[in-house]
Design an enzyme around this catalytic site. Structure first.
Site, PDB file in Angstrom:
ATOM      1  N   LYS A 149      -1.606  -2.707   3.178  1.00  0.00           N
ATOM      2  CA  LYS A 149      -1.347  -4.034   3.749  1.00  0.00           C
ATOM      3  C   LYS A 149      -0.368  -4.787   2.849  1.00  0.00           C
ATOM      4  O   LYS A 149      -0.670  -5.842   2.282  1.00  0.00           O
ATOM      5  CB  LYS A 149      -2.653  -4.807   3.913  1.00  0.00           C
ATOM      6  CG  LYS A 149      -3.611  -4.178   4.912  1.00  0.00           C
ATOM      7  CD  LYS A 149      -4.917  -4.950   4.992  1.00  0.00           C
ATOM      8  CE  LYS A 149      -5.884  -4.307   5.968  1.00  0.00           C
ATOM      9  NZ  LYS A 149      -7.186  -5.028   6.017  1.00  0.00           N
ATOM     10  N   THR A 150       0.813  -4.228   2.723  1.00  0.00           N
ATOM     11  CA  THR A 150       1.842  -4.777   1.853  1.00  0.00           C
ATOM     12  C   THR A 150       2.915  -5.481   2.672  1.00  0.00           C
ATOM     13  O   THR A 150       2.936  -5.393   3.895  1.00  0.00           O
ATOM     14  CB  THR A 150       2.478  -3.655   1.013  1.00  0.00           C
ATOM     15  OG1 THR A 150       2.857  -2.584   1.888  1.00  0.00           O
ATOM     16  CG2 THR A 150       1.495  -3.116  -0.018  1.00  0.00           C
TER      17      THR A 150
END
Length: 308
Positions: A149-150
């Site tokens: 979840k970057t």
């Protein structure tokens, strides 16, 4: 906060050949046409000091350096990635971290891009380090990992910060490991069929991980040949019971790793600490993380006007 050890070798050597083009794109975004401020200051040689103004762990030196290299400047560092900034131990509540030298226009061209990158990367390293320390203090011997979840376009910097902070970067992309989540399983029809299909194309070198919602689903995933089983959104007590049961039941039959994930943060992770769990993964070490405060100040002589 103390300095953290970095494994032998320079973490900058992890970076792929293509990473410098990302820096070029950042600079192009920040100055898409005329550099009006650069016209004002010109290209006289100047020196600027990088100050650390809040406590934390330094991370992101390669990106900072490359910004200024592309702007025709050089950087001299007084701290390494992984070193601690302790503002209270320095005069004025700030720590001298580096010196940038070059054309004043180049210094100001790179200033904001370099500071933003360093501040965010250092914030991720700091949060990662804090959570690793918390888990070790609670007796956990396993791995703390980030997630995918970057931020699009900024993943390399964020994963770099996790590593400098002492966390595992987990998979970097969809090609790094097969992770079969609920949507994959529902679309395929069953955990067993999904794992078999993944194994058929991933080969021996790519691990297959399966997200499960119950101990029964974990058994199915392990029996199908999953390398990693993620217990997702279990309670702390539920994790401890399931992890112990699975490790006991499958001992000597099939090797697998157990991962726990699902909304874990520094303020709620302790009930999940259990050494039957191999990996605790969380996005809290890189999403919504406070930045470390840095500033870059050009050295100057005070101007005195002679009155007559």
């Amino acid at each position: 906060m103390t300095s953290i050890p970095i494994a032998q070798g320079d973490p900058a050597h992890l970076l792929p050949p293509s990473w410098k083009t990302q820096v070029t794109a950042w600079l192009a975004e920040d100055t898409p046409s005329f550099d009006y401020g650069g016209y004002v200051v010109g290209e006289g040689e100047r020196t600027a000091t990088l100050w650390g103004k809040s406590d934390g762990i330094i991370a992101g030196r390669p990106f900072f350096d490359e910004v200024f290299t592309q702007c025709g400047c050089t950087v001299e560092w007084f701290a390494q990635d992984g070193d601690a900034i302790a503002t209270s131990s320095h005069d004025g509540g700030k720590m001298k971290v580096a010196t940038v030298r070059g054309p004043v226009r180049g210094i100001l061209l790179g200033e904001r891009v370099a500071l933003n990158t360093l501040a965010r990367c250092s914030g991720i390293a700091t949060r990662s380090h804090e959570l690793v320390v918390k888990l070790r203090d609670a007796g956990y011997r396993g791995i703390l990992a980030g997630t995918r979840k970057t931020t699009p376009g900024f993943r390399l910097v964020e994963k770099y910060g996790m590593l400098v902070g002492g966390a595992d970067a987990h998979r970097h992309d969809l090609s790094s490991m097969v992770m079969l989540k609920d949507n994959h399983v529902w679309s395929r029809g069953s955990i067993t069929d999904a794992v078999r299909a993944a194994k058929a194309v991933a080969g021996f070198s790519v691990k297959v991980e399966v997200e499960v919602q119950s101990e029964a689903e974990a058994d199915e995933a392990i029996a199908a040949g999953a390398d990693v089983v993620m217990l997702d959104n279990f309670t702390g007590d539920g994790v401890k019971v399931a992890a112990s049961s699975l490790k006991t039941r499958w001992q000597g039959k099939h090797h697998f790793l157990l991962e726990v994930s699902g909304g874990l943060r520094a303020d709620n992770v302790e009930p999940y600490v259990c050494n039957d769990v191999d990996i605790i993964s969380t996005s809290s070490i890189h999403q919504g993380v406070p930045h470390i405060d840095f500033s870059l100040k050009i050295e100057h002589e005070q101007r005195i006007d002679n009155l007559s």
